[in-house]
Design an enzyme around this catalytic site. Structure first.
Site, PDB file in Angstrom:
ATOM      1  N   GLU A  51       0.825  -1.197   0.000  1.00 57.33           N
ATOM      2  CA  GLU A  51       0.000   0.000   0.000  1.00 57.33           C
ATOM      3  C   GLU A  51       0.871   1.262   0.000  1.00 57.33           C
ATOM      4  O   GLU A  51       0.533   2.265  -0.640  1.00 57.33           O
ATOM      5  CB  GLU A  51      -0.938   0.014   1.206  1.00 57.33           C
ATOM      6  CG  GLU A  51      -2.030  -1.034   1.177  1.00 57.33           C
ATOM      7  CD  GLU A  51      -3.037  -0.814   0.053  1.00 57.33           C
ATOM      8  OE1 GLU A  51      -3.388   0.354  -0.220  1.00 57.33           O
ATOM      9  OE2 GLU A  51      -3.469  -1.802  -0.559  1.00 57.33           O
TER      10      GLU A  51
ATOM     11  N   HIS B 120       2.467  -9.783  17.735  1.00 60.81           N
ATOM     12  CA  HIS B 120       3.150 -10.950  18.278  1.00 60.81           C
ATOM     13  C   HIS B 120       4.602 -11.019  17.827  1.00 60.81           C
ATOM     14  O   HIS B 120       5.492 -11.381  18.607  1.00 60.81           O
ATOM     15  CB  HIS B 120       2.423 -12.246  17.886  1.00 60.81           C
ATOM     16  CG  HIS B 120       3.001 -13.445  18.564  1.00 60.81           C
ATOM     17  ND1 HIS B 120       3.996 -14.220  17.988  1.00 60.81           N
ATOM     18  CD2 HIS B 120       2.755 -13.972  19.787  1.00 60.81           C
ATOM     19  CE1 HIS B 120       4.322 -15.180  18.826  1.00 60.81           C
ATOM     20  NE2 HIS B 120       3.592 -15.060  19.924  1.00 60.81           N
TER      21      HIS B 120
ATOM     22  N   LYS C 231       7.512 -11.228  27.493  1.00 58.28           N
ATOM     23  CA  LYS C 231       7.616 -10.323  26.351  1.00 58.28           C
ATOM     24  C   LYS C 231       7.798  -8.878  26.789  1.00 58.28           C
ATOM     25  O   LYS C 231       8.299  -8.045  26.045  1.00 58.28           O
ATOM     26  CB  LYS C 231       6.375 -10.454  25.464  1.00 58.28           C
ATOM     27  CG  LYS C 231       6.196 -11.851  24.875  1.00 58.28           C
ATOM     28  CD  LYS C 231       4.837 -12.009  24.212  1.00 58.28           C
ATOM     29  CE  LYS C 231       4.646 -13.422  23.664  1.00 58.28           C
ATOM     30  NZ  LYS C 231       3.275 -13.620  23.114  1.00 58.28           N
TER      31      LYS C 231
END
Length: 312
Positions: free
Chosen positions: A46, A219, A260
């Site tokens: 895009e 993620h 994380k």
């Protein structure tokens, strides 16, 4: 110590490029305010397509059936004519062929170097074999486009890696599919890129994550930071909810449980439309005093070993 700063990972879904966030993202990349980009296939194509043709404002309620008859694709309330993709495909197909040529030439040279290495009985490492990775392809496309409005062009110019493990999930994948029938053998290696993003996280004094949206980009960004026992700074901006158990809607606290995000961090999740709130956040942070930001970060690195390569 004053010359070492956090490495900033910026993840964004493709709709951020489609829906008006492109200029904000370009500002950050152009001014080297972020260090690593993570996006999806749409976030790549895009950006490039908009260098050829504009996207038009439509309506969420336009009939898909009628749009299909007219050769118009809808992204929310935005309209993208088929001709935009056709022009992109005409541009990218020869580049893929050229990259294929370069891959084969590099393979021939590697074979010669490998045989020489074997004959010498060298105990050192064998010669490295060149392969195209999504990040290398993206860098090449950004350089080939060479357009001042392009996020990817500025990323390529400023040597900011763009990671996209799902690069084939869109128009670029379509072009690779068609190319494979004309000429088989083009290799796109995601393994080298997973090492790249994980090493960038590990080899950082501190890391920060800014993630616009969810899914793969959220993620992939978080998982890289898991390799260093979590990011030090985190901002999630999305409208996902926790109740369905998805990572997209998962809270920062859930990410802490996985390692994380660091247990002593103070992460923030903003439950809002990123195309509205992120420009406001940038205006009051990165863009508030650009010259002062550049001055304070001049000569800084994200990993102490990099100081030897940045003596200015």
């Amino acid at each position: 110590r004053s010359r070492i700063r956090a490495r900033i990972f910026l993840g964004y879904t493709s709709n951020q490029i489609s829906s008006g966030q492109r200029e904000v993202l370009k500002f950050l990349v152009k001014n080297k305010m972020v260090d690593v980009l993570i996006t999806t296939a749409g976030g790549i194509e895009e950006d490039l397509i908009k260098c050829f043709q504009p996207t038009y404002l439509g309506d969420f309620k336009y009939s898909g059936k009628e749009l299909r008859k007219k050769g118009i694709n809808r992204i929310g309330n935005l309209l993208v004519p088929n001709k935009n993709y056709c022009q992109f495909e005409d541009w990218v197909s020869p580049i893929i062929s050229k990259m294929h040529d370069e891959q084969d030439e590099a393979a021939i040279q590697w074979s010669k170097d490998f045989l020489n290495w074997k004959e010498k009985g060298d105990d050192g490492s064998p010669p490295t074999k060149f392969v195209w990775t999504p990040s290398k392809v993206i860098e090449r496309l950004g350089l080939e486009m060479d357009h001042d409005d392009s996020v990817l062009t500025w990323a390529s110019r400023n040597k900011i890696p763009v990671l996209c493990p799902a690069l084939t999930d869109g128009s670029v994948g379509d072009m690779l599919y068609f190319h494979s029938y004309k000429r088989a053998g083009f290799v796109l290696d995601i393994n080298e890129d997973i090492r790249k993003i994980n090493d960038l996280a590990i080899q950082s004094h501190a890391t920060g994550m800014i993630v616009l949206g969810g899914g793969l980009v959220k993620h992939h960004t978080c998982n890289a930071n898991l390799m260093r026992n979590g990011a030090d700074f985190t901002v999630f901006i999305n409208t996902g909810q926790e109740f369905d158990g998805s990572d997209s809607g998962a809270s920062p606290d859930e990410a802490i449980s996985w390692g994380k995000i660091r247990i002593n961090a103070k992460p923030v999740k903003v439950c809002a439309d990123a195309t509205i709130v992120f420009p406001l956040i940038v205006s009051q942070t990165f863009a508030k005093n650009v010259e002062e930001w550049k001055k304070s970060n001049n000569g800084c690195v994200c990993w102490i070993d990099d100081l030897a390569n940045n003596k200015d």
